[in-house]
Design a protein around this motif. Structure first.
Motif, PDB file in Angstrom:
ATOM      1  N   UNK A 138      -1.541 -22.965 -24.313  1.00  0.00           N
ATOM      2  CA  UNK A 138      -2.061 -22.064 -25.354  1.00  0.00           C
ATOM      3  C   UNK A 138      -2.663 -20.817 -24.709  1.00  0.00           C
ATOM      4  N   UNK A 139      -2.286 -19.644 -25.224  1.00  0.00           N
ATOM      5  CA  UNK A 139      -2.716 -18.370 -24.635  1.00  0.00           C
ATOM      6  C   UNK A 139      -4.217 -18.137 -24.756  1.00  0.00           C
ATOM      7  N   UNK A 140      -4.871 -18.854 -25.671  1.00  0.00           N
ATOM      8  CA  UNK A 140      -6.303 -18.693 -25.865  1.00  0.00           C
ATOM      9  C   UNK A 140      -7.156 -19.469 -24.868  1.00  0.00           C
ATOM     10  N   UNK A 141      -6.503 -20.324 -24.076  1.00  0.00           N
ATOM     11  CA  UNK A 141      -7.236 -21.025 -23.006  1.00  0.00           C
ATOM     12  C   UNK A 141      -7.644 -19.999 -21.959  1.00  0.00           C
ATOM     13  N   UNK A 142      -8.645 -20.333 -21.150  1.00  0.00           N
ATOM     14  CA  UNK A 142      -9.082 -19.412 -20.093  1.00  0.00           C
ATOM     15  C   UNK A 142      -8.515 -19.863 -18.751  1.00  0.00           C
ATOM     16  N   UNK A 143      -7.969 -18.908 -18.036  1.00  0.00           N
ATOM     17  CA  UNK A 143      -7.382 -19.172 -16.722  1.00  0.00           C
ATOM     18  C   UNK A 143      -7.800 -18.095 -15.728  1.00  0.00           C
ATOM     19  N   UNK A 144      -7.552 -18.379 -14.428  1.00  0.00           N
ATOM     20  CA  UNK A 144      -7.860 -17.413 -13.366  1.00  0.00           C
ATOM     21  C   UNK A 144      -6.913 -16.217 -13.460  1.00  0.00           C
TER      22      UNK A 144
END
Ligand code: 291
Ligand code: CA
Length: 160
Positions: free
Chosen positions: A149-155
Motif C-alpha cells: 500500500x502506497x500509504x505505508x511509510x518506507x525509507x
C-alpha cells in the motif's frame, strides 16, 4: 603565405593539448565528487547514483522529495542496480519504495514516466495486490520486491 597554415596547426596542437589537460583535471575532480556524493551509504552503478537521506514517508511524500532534490525515486533496471538498492536496504534494515507503481492500470507496473518496467525481482507470489490496495513496490532486505500500500511509510531512496 605557406607559413601561416603551419603556425595555425601548431596553435591548434597547443589548444588540443591544453584541453586534454583540462579534461584530465575534470575527470579527476568528477571522480572525487562521485565518491563524495555516495558517502557514506550511497551506491554508484554506471552513471547512476543511489542515495538515501534516511527520511521515511509515504510514496507520494518520498516521490516529491526525490524530485525536489533534482532526482527521482530509485528504479533499478537490472540485477546489478537491484543489488545496489538491496545493499542500502540491508545497511538501514529498512525497506524502500521504488519509483514503480501500477496506479494507472492494476497489475501493469510502470516507471513514474509511464513506461512499462523492463526489470523486476518479485518475491514468489508477488505482486498479489493484497486486499486490492497495493499499488506501490517495496524492496525487502533479500532484494526481493513486494507490492505494498502506497500509504505505508518506507525509507527514501533516490537516484540521480
Ligand atoms: C503479506 C503478503 C504481501 C502483502 C503484505 C501486506 C501486509 O506479507 O500478503 O503480499 O503485501 O502481507 O498486505 O500489510 C499489512 N498491513 O500488514 C507479509 C509480510 C510482511
Ligand atoms: Ca503484496
Amino acid at each position: 603565405k605557406g607559413d601561416s597554415g603551419l603556425s595555425e596547426v601548431n596553435l591548434m596542437k597547443k589548444q588540443v593539448s591544453d584541453l586534454e589537460g583540462q579534461l584530465r583535471a575534470l575527470q579527476a575532480s568528477f571522480s572525487k565528487y562521485q565518491k563524495v556524493a555516495a558517502f557514506p551509504g550511497g551506491r554508484i552503478v554506471g552513471n547512476k547514483v543511489f542515495v538515501t537521506s534516511g527520511y521515511e514517508g509515504t510514496f507520494d511524500d518520498l516521490k516529491q522529495k526525490c524530485l525536489q532534490a533534482g532526482g527521482q525515486l530509485a528504479a533499478p533496471k537490472n540485477a546489478v542496480e537491484n543489488t545496489a538498492v538491496q545493499q542500502i536496504v540491508v545497511q538501514h534494515n529498512k525497506s524502500v519504495f521504488l519509483g514503480v507503481t501500477d496506479i494507472q492500470t492494476e497489475g501493469k507496473f510502470r516507471y513514474l514516466n509511464g513506461d512499462a518496467i523492463v526489470y523486476s525481482n518479485w518475491l514468489q507470489g508477488e505482486p498479489n495486490n493484497e486486499k486490492g490496495r497495493e499499488n506501490c513496490v517495496e524492496v525487502y532486505v533479500n532484494g526481493k520486491w513486494n507490492d505494498r500500500a502506497c500509504g505505508e511509510k518506507r525509507l527514501i531512496l533516490c537516484e540521480f
